[in-house]
Design a protein around this motif. Structure first.
Motif, PDB file in Angstrom:
ATOM      1  N   SER A 113       0.830  -1.209   0.000  1.00 25.08           N
ATOM      2  CA  SER A 113       0.000   0.000   0.000  1.00 25.08           C
ATOM      3  C   SER A 113       0.859   1.252   0.000  1.00 25.08           C
ATOM      4  CB  SER A 113      -0.929   0.000   1.222  1.00 25.08           C
ATOM      5  OG  SER A 113      -1.886  -1.016   1.145  1.00 25.08           O
ATOM      6  N   ILE A 114       1.896   1.251   0.824  1.00 25.89           N
ATOM      7  CA  ILE A 114       2.776   2.421   0.901  1.00 25.89           C
ATOM      8  C   ILE A 114       3.417   2.705  -0.455  1.00 25.89           C
ATOM      9  CG2 ILE A 114       4.998   3.210   1.842  1.00 25.89           C
ATOM     10  CD1 ILE A 114       4.150   1.986   4.517  1.00 25.89           C
ATOM     11  N   PHE A 115       3.941   1.665  -1.108  1.00 27.51           N
ATOM     12  CA  PHE A 115       4.621   1.864  -2.389  1.00 27.51           C
ATOM     13  C   PHE A 115       3.652   2.311  -3.480  1.00 27.51           C
ATOM     14  CE2 PHE A 115       8.002  -1.225  -0.823  1.00 27.51           C
ATOM     15  CZ  PHE A 115       8.934  -0.229  -0.635  1.00 27.51           C
ATOM     16  N   PHE A 116       2.479   1.687  -3.566  1.00 25.80           N
ATOM     17  CA  PHE A 116       1.548   2.046  -4.634  1.00 25.80           C
ATOM     18  C   PHE A 116       0.911   3.410  -4.386  1.00 25.80           C
ATOM     19  CE2 PHE A 116       1.536  -2.607  -5.575  1.00 25.80           C
ATOM     20  CZ  PHE A 116       1.963  -2.489  -6.886  1.00 25.80           C
ATOM     21  N   LEU A 117       0.701   3.788  -3.136  1.00 25.72           N
ATOM     22  CA  LEU A 117       0.232   5.144  -2.848  1.00 25.72           C
ATOM     23  C   LEU A 117       1.290   6.166  -3.264  1.00 25.72           C
ATOM     24  CD1 LEU A 117      -1.459   4.664   0.644  1.00 25.72           C
ATOM     25  CD2 LEU A 117      -2.610   5.319  -1.481  1.00 25.72           C
ATOM     26  N   ALA A 118       2.553   5.854  -3.009  1.00 25.69           N
ATOM     27  CA  ALA A 118       3.628   6.753  -3.445  1.00 25.69           C
ATOM     28  C   ALA A 118       3.657   6.854  -4.965  1.00 25.69           C
ATOM     29  CB  ALA A 118       4.969   6.257  -2.911  1.00 25.69           C
ATOM     30  N   CYS A 119       3.408   5.745  -5.648  1.00 26.23           N
ATOM     31  CA  CYS A 119       3.365   5.766  -7.117  1.00 26.23           C
ATOM     32  C   CYS A 119       2.253   6.671  -7.625  1.00 26.23           C
ATOM     33  CB  CYS A 119       3.167   4.354  -7.660  1.00 26.23           C
ATOM     34  SG  CYS A 119       4.636   3.319  -7.598  1.00 26.23           S
ATOM     35  N   ILE A 120       1.097   6.619  -6.971  1.00 24.69           N
ATOM     36  CA  ILE A 120      -0.023   7.484  -7.371  1.00 24.69           C
ATOM     37  C   ILE A 120       0.359   8.951  -7.179  1.00 24.69           C
ATOM     38  CG2 ILE A 120      -2.389   8.165  -6.781  1.00 24.69           C
ATOM     39  CD1 ILE A 120      -2.903   5.208  -6.078  1.00 24.69           C
ATOM     40  N   GLY A 121       1.021   9.259  -6.054  1.00 25.40           N
ATOM     41  CA  GLY A 121       1.460  10.635  -5.821  1.00 25.40           C
ATOM     42  C   GLY A 121       2.470  11.102  -6.845  1.00 25.40           C
ATOM     43  N   VAL A 122       3.447  10.255  -7.177  1.00 25.13           N
ATOM     44  CA  VAL A 122       4.460  10.623  -8.172  1.00 25.13           C
ATOM     45  C   VAL A 122       3.828  10.726  -9.557  1.00 25.13           C
ATOM     46  CG1 VAL A 122       6.581   9.858  -9.309  1.00 25.13           C
ATOM     47  CG2 VAL A 122       6.344   9.626  -6.838  1.00 25.13           C
ATOM     48  N   ASP A 123       2.858   9.869  -9.844  1.00 28.69           N
ATOM     49  CA  ASP A 123       2.151   9.930 -11.117  1.00 28.69           C
ATOM     50  C   ASP A 123       1.458  11.285 -11.288  1.00 28.69           C
ATOM     51  OD1 ASP A 123       0.952   8.313 -13.499  1.00 28.69           O
ATOM     52  OD2 ASP A 123      -0.799   9.203 -12.528  1.00 28.69           O
ATOM     53  N   ARG A 124       0.826  11.767 -10.228  1.00 23.50           N
ATOM     54  CA  ARG A 124       0.190  13.091 -10.264  1.00 23.50           C
ATOM     55  C   ARG A 124       1.248  14.197 -10.383  1.00 23.50           C
ATOM     56  NH1 ARG A 124      -3.803  13.316 -12.485  1.00 23.50           N
ATOM     57  NH2 ARG A 124      -2.986  11.372 -13.301  1.00 23.50           N
ATOM     58  N   TYR A 125       2.398  13.990  -9.749  1.00 23.87           N
ATOM     59  CA  TYR A 125       3.494  14.965  -9.835  1.00 23.87           C
ATOM     60  C   TYR A 125       3.965  15.126 -11.276  1.00 23.87           C
ATOM     61  CZ  TYR A 125       8.479  16.201  -9.852  1.00 23.87           C
ATOM     62  OH  TYR A 125       9.700  16.751 -10.137  1.00 23.87           O
ATOM     63  N   VAL A 126       4.167  14.023 -11.976  1.00 26.81           N
ATOM     64  CA  VAL A 126       4.611  14.086 -13.371  1.00 26.81           C
ATOM     65  C   VAL A 126       3.547  14.750 -14.232  1.00 26.81           C
ATOM     66  CG1 VAL A 126       5.279  12.723 -15.392  1.00 26.81           C
ATOM     67  CG2 VAL A 126       6.109  12.071 -13.119  1.00 26.81           C
ATOM     68  N   ALA A 127       2.259  14.426 -13.975  1.00 19.55           N
ATOM     69  CA  ALA A 127       1.168  14.981 -14.782  1.00 19.55           C
ATOM     70  C   ALA A 127       1.100  16.505 -14.675  1.00 19.55           C
ATOM     71  CB  ALA A 127      -0.167  14.363 -14.356  1.00 19.55           C
ATOM     72  N   VAL A 128       1.426  17.061 -13.503  1.00 18.66           N
ATOM     73  CA  VAL A 128       1.293  18.503 -13.279  1.00 18.66           C
ATOM     74  C   VAL A 128       2.614  19.234 -13.498  1.00 18.66           C
ATOM     75  CG1 VAL A 128       0.747  20.281 -11.560  1.00 18.66           C
ATOM     76  CG2 VAL A 128      -0.622  18.185 -11.669  1.00 18.66           C
ATOM     77  N   VAL A 129       3.701  18.718 -12.932  1.00 23.09           N
ATOM     78  CA  VAL A 129       4.980  19.432 -12.955  1.00 23.09           C
ATOM     79  C   VAL A 129       5.741  19.200 -14.259  1.00 23.09           C
ATOM     80  CG1 VAL A 129       7.179  19.745 -11.741  1.00 23.09           C
ATOM     81  CG2 VAL A 129       5.085  19.262 -10.449  1.00 23.09           C
ATOM     82  N   HIS A 130       5.631  18.006 -14.841  1.00 21.35           N
ATOM     83  CA  HIS A 130       6.338  17.670 -16.086  1.00 21.35           C
ATOM     84  C   HIS A 130       5.354  17.124 -17.119  1.00 21.35           C
ATOM     85  CE1 HIS A 130      10.154  18.265 -14.016  1.00 21.35           C
ATOM     86  NE2 HIS A 130       9.741  17.443 -13.064  1.00 21.35           N
ATOM     87  N   PRO A 131       4.391  17.930 -17.531  1.00 18.33           N
ATOM     88  CA  PRO A 131       3.350  17.434 -18.439  1.00 18.33           C
ATOM     89  C   PRO A 131       3.865  16.997 -19.802  1.00 18.33           C
ATOM     90  CG  PRO A 131       3.263  19.833 -18.251  1.00 18.33           C
ATOM     91  CD  PRO A 131       4.238  19.354 -17.224  1.00 18.33           C
ATOM     92  N   LEU A 132       5.055  17.472 -20.196  1.00 18.39           N
ATOM     93  CA  LEU A 132       5.588  17.100 -21.503  1.00 18.39           C
ATOM     94  C   LEU A 132       6.319  15.760 -21.480  1.00 18.39           C
ATOM     95  CD1 LEU A 132       6.962  20.564 -22.738  1.00 18.39           C
ATOM     96  CD2 LEU A 132       4.724  19.503 -23.169  1.00 18.39           C
ATOM     97  N   GLN A 133       6.584  15.231 -20.296  1.00 11.97           N
ATOM     98  CA  GLN A 133       7.296  13.960 -20.188  1.00 11.97           C
ATOM     99  C   GLN A 133       6.310  12.816 -19.919  1.00 11.97           C
ATOM    100  OE1 GLN A 133      10.546  14.246 -17.401  1.00 11.97           O
ATOM    101  NE2 GLN A 133      11.272  16.182 -18.237  1.00 11.97           N
ATOM    102  N   GLN A 134       5.360  12.689 -20.808  1.00 15.54           N
ATOM    103  CA  GLN A 134       4.296  11.715 -20.619  1.00 15.54           C
ATOM    104  C   GLN A 134       4.759  10.271 -20.807  1.00 15.54           C
ATOM    105  OE1 GLN A 134       1.096  12.427 -19.414  1.00 15.54           O
ATOM    106  NE2 GLN A 134       2.297  14.281 -19.022  1.00 15.54           N
ATOM    107  N   GLN A 135       5.977  10.080 -21.315  1.00 16.62           N
ATOM    108  CA  GLN A 135       6.471   8.702 -21.420  1.00 16.62           C
ATOM    109  C   GLN A 135       6.617   8.066 -20.043  1.00 16.62           C
ATOM    110  OE1 GLN A 135       8.140  11.399 -22.239  1.00 16.62           O
ATOM    111  NE2 GLN A 135      10.220  11.383 -21.370  1.00 16.62           N
ATOM    112  N   LEU A 136       6.790   8.914 -19.011  1.00 15.16           N
ATOM    113  CA  LEU A 136       6.886   8.393 -17.647  1.00 15.16           C
ATOM    114  C   LEU A 136       5.541   7.904 -17.131  1.00 15.16           C
ATOM    115  CD1 LEU A 136       9.198  11.125 -16.072  1.00 15.16           C
ATOM    116  CD2 LEU A 136       9.851   8.854 -16.874  1.00 15.16           C
ATOM    117  N   ARG A 137       4.451   8.293 -17.822  1.00 13.03           N
ATOM    118  CA  ARG A 137       3.113   7.912 -17.381  1.00 13.03           C
ATOM    119  C   ARG A 137       2.462   6.909 -18.341  1.00 13.03           C
ATOM    120  NH1 ARG A 137      -0.787  11.598 -17.192  1.00 13.03           N
ATOM    121  NH2 ARG A 137      -1.754  10.445 -15.480  1.00 13.03           N
ATOM    122  N   ARG A 138       3.252   6.298 -19.191  1.00 12.15           N
ATOM    123  CA  ARG A 138       2.700   5.285 -20.073  1.00 12.15           C
ATOM    124  C   ARG A 138       2.251   4.073 -19.271  1.00 12.15           C
ATOM    125  NH1 ARG A 138       7.236   5.497 -24.919  1.00 12.15           N
ATOM    126  NH2 ARG A 138       6.497   7.438 -25.898  1.00 12.15           N
TER     127      ARG A 138
END
Length: 314
Positions: A113-138
């Motif tokens: 749970s801890i790891f996957f919750l962190a993944c969700i947070g980082v996923d949102r971070y990439v979506a907002v802070v680095h929107p052009l690097q969408q390969q990280l969210r494939r």
């Protein structure tokens, strides 16, 4: 690390603790967690299954989160039965396999749970802070990262129960014996591992949250509204970390160090022992709260899935 006798005497500094209330408390709390957790996670998996086949990385992490919660939920009937027997002074004594299995399922769920919750947070971070690097969210990247997390969590699920088993009493394999110097070393090594496994994702999540807020503060009001769902997800993830995981790991530090005699402070031992059932139940409650992350952000998941289907980017 649960010392399961009805009274505990810390021989290293002559401190006696009454823990008889734990057995009834665990029966009630785990029964409630089992009922709500099973229903909410099955509903979350069903709704995630109905998302368009063009999944998003967020949906992948949420689906894995629901699966990892079910690992703990299916172990709860075993735990309830164990505490029931302990509260009624039953002569039934679980074997070493039972103890290792319940410990393994607990750690798989807790740190999964801890790891996957962190993944969700980082996923949102990439979506907002680095929107052009969408390969990280494939989706493919999300699947690969999820596979790596499962490998790590399963390794922890086998490694930590092995350490605890080595520090258990020979005639009562579910009970730990911190009085032995050799056993104390095993227990302290386990403490160091679980604290590190909690702190690293927590720091990563805090960094993601602060970075998202810093970016959103620079945006116009209309563009901020577009990211309202992202903030909802981050708030829920942080809330679960602060409510469920932080109290458990903070209390676990004092609880373990006093019981092993590293901190021979009887008053601290009494406080952390009294709090231990409460914070352990709070940590277990995350399997009931995790599905709420999906319910409060389902529109975000469906919107991204529809956008990915329309653009054909994934």
């Amino acid at each position: 690390m649960d010392l399961m006798n009805k009274t505990i005497t810390l021989r290293s500094f002559n401190c006696t603790l009454d823990t008889s209330y734990r057995f009834s408390y665990y029966q009630i709390s785990y029964s409630l967690i089992f009922s709500f957790g099973l229903a909410s996670n099955l509903m979350a998996l069903r709704r995630l299954w109905l998302i368009p086949r063009n999944l998003t990385s967020t949906a992948v992490y949420m689906a894995n989160l629901a699966v990892v919660d079910l690992f703990f939920i299916v172990s709860l009937p075993l735990r309830i039965y164990y505490y029931y027997n302990r509260s009624h002074n039953s002569t039934w004594s679980p074997g070493r396999t039972f103890c290792q299995l319940t410990f393994a399922l607990k750690y798989i769920s807790l740190y999964g749970s801890i790891f996957f919750l962190a993944c969700i947070g980082v996923d949102r971070y990439v979506a907002v802070v680095h929107p052009l690097q969408q390969q990280l969210r494939r989706v493919r990247t999300a699947h690969m990262l999820s596979s790596g997390i499962w490998f790590l969590v399963l390794a922890l699920g086998l490694f930590l129960p092995f350490l605890l088993s080595a520090a258990s009493m020979s005639h009562q394999p579910c009970l730990l014996d911190p009085s032995s110097q050799r056993h104390r070393t095993f227990i302290l090594v386990t403490l160091g591992v679980v604290q590190m496994v909690f702190l690293l994702p927590a720091l990563l999540l805090l960094f993601s949250y602060c970075s998202i807020l810093r970016v959103l503060c620079r945006l116009a009001h209309r563009r901020k509204v577009r990211h309202r769902r992202t903030l909802t997800v981050i708030y829920w993830v942080l809330g679960i970390f602060l409510l469920c995981f932080a109290p458990y790991h903070i209390n676990l530090l004092g609880y373990t160090l006093t019981h092993t005699g590293v901190w021979p402070i009887c008053s601290l031992a009494k406080v952390t022992t009294a709090l231990h059932p409460v914070v352990l139940s709070l940590a277990s409650t995350n399997c009931c709260l995790n599905p709420l992350i999906y319910y409060f952000s389902s529109s975000l998941v469906h919107k991204e899935a529809a956008g990915n289907r329309g653009s054909g980017s994934q």
